[in-house]
Write an enzyme that holds these catalytic residues in place. Structure first.
Site, PDB file in Angstrom:
ATOM      1  CE  LYS A 110      -3.333  -2.855   2.184  1.00  0.00           C
ATOM      2  NZ  LYS A 110      -4.792  -3.062   2.860  1.00  0.00           N
ATOM      3  CG  HIS A 117      -6.693  -3.010  -3.257  1.00  0.00           C
ATOM      4  ND1 HIS A 117      -7.336  -2.498  -2.155  1.00  0.00           N
ATOM      5  CD2 HIS A 117      -5.770  -4.582  -2.641  1.00  0.00           C
ATOM      6  CE1 HIS A 117      -7.200  -3.134  -1.001  1.00  0.00           C
ATOM      7  NE2 HIS A 117      -6.199  -3.719  -1.297  1.00  0.00           N
ATOM      8  CD  GLU A 132      -6.688  -0.015   1.202  1.00  0.00           C
ATOM      9  OE1 GLU A 132      -5.566  -0.288   0.595  1.00  0.00           O
ATOM     10  OE2 GLU A 132      -7.074  -1.442   1.934  1.00  0.00           O
ATOM     11  CD  GLU A 186      -7.298  -7.846  -0.849  1.00  0.00           C
ATOM     12  OE1 GLU A 186      -6.292  -8.694  -0.327  1.00  0.00           O
ATOM     13  OE2 GLU A 186      -7.635  -7.061  -1.229  1.00  0.00           O
ATOM     14  CB  SER A 215      -7.690  -9.845   8.396  1.00  0.00           C
ATOM     15  OG  SER A 215      -7.575  -8.556   8.683  1.00  0.00           O
TER      16      SER A 215
END
Ligand code: PGA
Length: 249
Positions: free
Chosen positions: A11, A95, A97, A167, A213
């Site tokens: 990231k 992704h 984000e 994810e 996680s």
């Protein structure tokens, strides 16, 4: 036989110097690993130097995005052709984000995917539902829409250069991972979508990573599931001992 693929997504963590240092340490710790693919995705600025540090290593470098064109009036964007020239091997696309903060859409992921593949790079395509969507019983619907949008017009021959990362958004960076069974259920569903769109052989060959996680303490149980072929790891990929343990699960 699907080779496990463990990827670290850094990231926007680590300075350029820290990245090189970290890459060198990982190289030392992981050089004996043969039976799995290892990928790290540093920040864009660190990419060239990290590729250099890992030039003769078994660790491949990814970026966290790339543009859908190789050149043009796209201020602030990154050409996949330049990434290829540097020695980058993978590009992470879609992704959550990027979807959340940069308005990434399935349509844009699809355009980027086509361009990245055309340039000879491989891709990790991320999909996953939010907590609200899961609680509303929409997980399959959401994942199906994402897979169908991202894979629009992608040919059978390109599938060997694509990894899918499931994810669930509610598990990213929250410490709340999906249970191995919960994750496997969605992985099996994604595989069935690939079988429907392409064929059973392609579905059997494509690798599907779980992300959200993942830690040294839970990777073994996740990887023991029949449809989980790897992990895309954020937080736990930022420490040498932790990433080493993940790779050597
Ligand atoms: P996390 O991130 O491992 O910190 O949950 C995963 C990801 O965003 O790929």
């Amino acid at each position: 036989m699907r080779t496990p693929i463990i990827a670290g997504n850094w990231k926007m963590y680590k300075s350029v110097k820290e990245s090189i240092n970290f890459a060198n340490q990982l190289n030392e710790k992981l050089k004996s690993v043969k039976d799995r693919e290892i990928v790290i995705a540093p920040t864009f600025l660190a990419t060239a130097l990290v590729v250099d540090a890992l030039r003769f290593s078994n660790i491949q470098v990814a970026t966290q995005d790339a543009h859908w064109e190789n050149e043009g009036a796209f201020t602030g964007n990154i050409s996949p052709l330049s990434l290829k020239e540097l020695g980058v091997k993978f590009v992470i696309l879609g992704h959550s984000e990027k979807r959340q903060y940069d308005n990434e859409t399935d349509e844009r992921v699809n355009r980027k995917l086509k361009n990245v593949l055309k340039d000879g790079l491989k891709a990790i395509v991320c999909v996953g539902e939010t907590l609200q969507e899961r609680e509303a019983g929409k997980t399959e619907k959401v994942v199906e829409t994402q897979v169908s949008g991202c894979f629009e017009g992608i040919g059978l021959g390109d599938l060997s250069n694509i990894v899918i990362a499931y994810e669930p958004v509610w598990a990213i960076g929250t410490g709340k991972n999906a249970t191995p069974e919960q994750a496997n259920e969605v992985h099996a569903f994604i595989r069935s979508l690939i079988a429907k769109k392409y064929n059973a052989e392609a579905a059997g060959n494509i690798r599907i990573q779980y992300g959200g996680s993942v830690k040294p303490e839970n990777i073994k149980q996740l990887m023991a599931q029949p449809d989980i072929d790897g992990a895309l790891v954020g937080g736990a990929s930022l420490k040498v001992e932790s990433f080493e343990a993940l790779v050597k699960f």
